[in-house]
Write an enzyme that holds these catalytic residues in place. Structure first.
Site, PDB file in Angstrom:
ATOM      1  CG  ASP A 157      -0.335  -4.848  -8.822  1.00  0.00           C
ATOM      2  OD1 ASP A 157       0.545  -4.784  -7.943  1.00  0.00           O
ATOM      3  OD2 ASP A 157      -1.551  -4.939  -8.561  1.00  0.00           O
TER       4      ASP A 157
ATOM      5  CD  GLU B  20      -6.519  -2.776 -11.993  1.00  0.00           C
ATOM      6  OE1 GLU B  20      -5.774  -3.290 -12.827  1.00  0.00           O
ATOM      7  OE2 GLU B  20      -6.968  -3.374 -11.013  1.00  0.00           O
TER       8      GLU B  20
ATOM      9  CB  SER C 111     -11.878 -14.939 -22.006  1.00  0.00           C
ATOM     10  OG  SER C 111     -11.523 -15.631 -20.823  1.00  0.00           O
TER      11      SER C 111
ATOM     12  CG  HIS D 216      -2.065  -1.038   1.010  1.00  0.00           C
ATOM     13  ND1 HIS D 216      -3.251  -0.787   0.362  1.00  0.00           N
ATOM     14  CD2 HIS D 216      -2.107  -2.340   1.380  1.00  0.00           C
ATOM     15  CE1 HIS D 216      -3.987  -1.894   0.355  1.00  0.00           C
ATOM     16  NE2 HIS D 216      -3.312  -2.856   0.961  1.00  0.00           N
ATOM     17  CB  THR D 217       4.458   1.880   0.031  1.00  0.00           C
ATOM     18  OG1 THR D 217       4.744   0.641  -0.622  1.00  0.00           O
ATOM     19  CG2 THR D 217       4.620   1.694   1.528  1.00  0.00           C
TER      20      THR D 217
ATOM     21  N   GLY E 205      -8.232 -13.459  -8.037  1.00  0.00           N
ATOM     22  CA  GLY E 205      -8.672 -13.049  -6.708  1.00  0.00           C
ATOM     23  C   GLY E 205      -7.706 -13.446  -5.610  1.00  0.00           C
TER      24      GLY E 205
ATOM     25  CE1 TYR F 193      -4.859  -1.309  -3.170  1.00  0.00           C
ATOM     26  CE2 TYR F 193      -5.991   0.469  -4.303  1.00  0.00           C
ATOM     27  CZ  TYR F 193      -4.837  -0.242  -4.036  1.00  0.00           C
ATOM     28  OH  TYR F 193      -3.657   0.142  -4.629  1.00  0.00           O
TER      29      TYR F 193
HETATM   30  C1  GLA Z   1      -2.949  -4.020  -5.116  1.00  0.00           C
HETATM   31  C2  GLA Z   1      -2.745  -2.818  -6.007  1.00  0.00           C
HETATM   32  C3  GLA Z   1      -1.313  -2.291  -5.926  1.00  0.00           C
HETATM   33  C4  GLA Z   1      -0.871  -2.098  -4.484  1.00  0.00           C
HETATM   34  C5  GLA Z   1      -1.200  -3.333  -3.642  1.00  0.00           C
HETATM   35  C6  GLA Z   1      -0.935  -3.131  -2.201  1.00  0.00           C
HETATM   36  O1  GLA Z   1      -2.196  -5.092  -5.608  1.00  0.00           O
HETATM   37  O2  GLA Z   1      -3.037  -3.148  -7.343  1.00  0.00           O
HETATM   38  O3  GLA Z   1      -1.216  -1.095  -6.655  1.00  0.00           O
HETATM   39  O4  GLA Z   1      -1.428  -0.942  -3.937  1.00  0.00           O
HETATM   40  O5  GLA Z   1      -2.558  -3.731  -3.783  1.00  0.00           O
HETATM   41  O6  GLA Z   1       0.414  -2.955  -1.981  1.00  0.00           O
END
Ligand code: GLA
Length: 429
Positions: A205, A193, A101, A68-69, A155, A254
């Site tokens: 990600d 996204e 898909s 979450h940084t 998930g 989130y």
């Molecule tokens: C998800 C989000 C990322 C990040 C993580 C937590 O994977 O897609 O951008 O914030 O959570 O670190």
């Protein structure tokens, strides 16, 4: 983050079960097996669309530390993994995207001229969103037939969404003869996204799916997007334990965490006018101005600020071969995510507790957004199989759930499958 509805997710899980079992304990970066996957996807494309195609792959990821940084302009330390999404593509003469898909056994169509950022909460939001973001950024695309298959568990917090975004973006750009700028591709997939799918995720990600390197983790500065590759010790496996819990509230919680961080920056900014993000706040400043924040906001900030510090220390430890300090750093990260950021859940805590007392474990913590999903465990290679067996048995005894445990190595980021001419003589790519 996946925003697929529950029914869609269940369907996908069923479709993925076979591939997940097949790759259960062997998802290393193995160019040979990737080429086999590429050939299989190509053959299925040809059977469906009856034309040659080019094939691309983009991986999921596991985050070693720095949770979450990313959306706080901070530091992260992820690695790409072998679980991947494959896209076979052939251009069309019109402006249609015809997307099949394999996981959902479904074809959807979209028109490149009619895309608008409105999430339908179906899998095709990801490829459509990427096409939309690329066109918005000025890349003129061509209509195309696409065949998509992914084996990143859905998930599970391993970024199946980034894998499909990056693989599709890579395929669409190349089909329209645009060169690949990986940094830009990652940012545009994130935009897809954020604005099309509607999950306000950070850059981690998509960035690691684009830039991952076999055998290495990435230390990424999420503000400048400068990164450094860190070789992982050859005798260390990345063992990912899937709790098999998917908390439906993950996506909304989130976004709530993200808003809380923004609110904290707003309040602290009244007294610290130079700050742009929690990245700019020190722990002593936070303590000094604690009265400006509610207890919840204070704890959210404390997690982010201390986590950034842990990422840098973990990178140092890896660079200096100081594996003894990995355990305490990962344990402290998990504790902070559980108590201060409040994104863990019982099953993640149980999994980490069981893993931490196994022989050969350097460190263990939850990984990804949280509220279910996976833990990351740094495990000595010689002990990895025994770790897998024991953790699986103990976790099942404690929770009644059977976990999936994947023994991984860091993998290469997005790439084109290049078939030797004699290999597939009638296929041009
Ligand atoms: C998800 C989000 C990322 C990040 C993580 C937590 O994977 O897609 O951008 O914030 O959570 O670190």
């Amino acid at each position: 983050m996946e925003q697929l509805s529950k029914s869609v997710y269940t369907l996908a899980s069923r479709g993925l079960a076979a591939s997940r079992r097949a790759t259960h304990d062997c998802v290393n970066y193995d160019p040979k097996s990737f080429m086999n996957d590429a050939r299989a996807v190509l053959a299925k494309f040809r059977a469906r669309f009856d034309s040659p195609a080019a094939v691309y792959r983009a991986p999921g990821r596991v985050n070693l530390i720095g949770e979450h940084t990313d959306y706080n302009d901070g530091f992260v330390l992820p690695a790409a993994i072998g679980f991947s999404c494959w896209v076979a593509i052939a251009p069309r003469e019109d402006r249609k995207l015809v997307v099949y898909s394999q996981n959902f056994d479904e074809t959807r169509e979209a028109n490149l001229d009619g895309l608008s950022p409105r999430a339908r909460k179906v899998w095709v939001d990801y490829p459509s969103g990427v096409a939309w973001a690329l066109e918005q950024a000025g890349y003129r695309l061509r209509g195309a037939n696409l065949y998509i298959f992914g084996n990143v568990p859905l998930g599970a917090g391993l970024s199946s969404s980034a894998a499909i975004e990056v693989a599709t973006g890579y395929a669409l750009l190349t089909a329209a003869n645009h060169p690949i700028d990986r940094r830009r591709l990652a940012l545009l997939c994130q935009r897809a996204e954020n604005e099309f799918v509607g999950a306000r995720t950070g850059i981690m990600d998509q960035f690691v799916s684009c830039h991952g390197r076999a055998g290495q983790a990435l230390l990424l500065d999420c503000r400048s997007l400068d990164f450094r590759v860190l070789p992982l010790p050859a005798e260390m496996k990345l063992v990912i334990c899937n709790t098999m819990v998917r908390h439906e509230l993950g996506a909304s919680e989130y976004n709530t965490r993200r808003s809380e961080c923004e609110e904290a920056v707003r309040r602290l900014g009244e007294i610290l006018p130079g700050i742009r993000a929690l990245r700019d706040v020190t722990l002593s400043q936070l303590q000094q101005h604690r009265a400006r924040l509610s207890d919840v906001l204070f704890r959210r900030c404390r997690h982010i600020i201390t986590e950034n510090d842990r990422v840098c220390k973990t990178a140092d430890a890896l660079e200096n071969g100081n594996t003894a300090s990995l355990g305490p750093l990962l344990a402290e990260s998990h504790r902070s995510l559980r108590d201060d950021y409040e994104v863990s859940c019982r099953e993640l805590d149980v999994m980490v507790e069981i893993a931490s007392r196994q022989p050969g474990v350097y460190g263990a913590r939850m990984t990804g957004g949280g509220f279910g999903g996976c833990t990351i465990n740094l495990v000595r290679a010689a002990e990895a199989l025994e770790f897998q067996r024991r953790v699986s048995a103990e976790y099942t005894a404690a929770t009644g759930r059977q976990p999936d445990i994947y023994i991984c190595e860091a993998s290469q980021g997005a790439e084109a499958a290049v078939f030797p001419a004699e290999d597939v003589p009638s296929v041009s790519i």
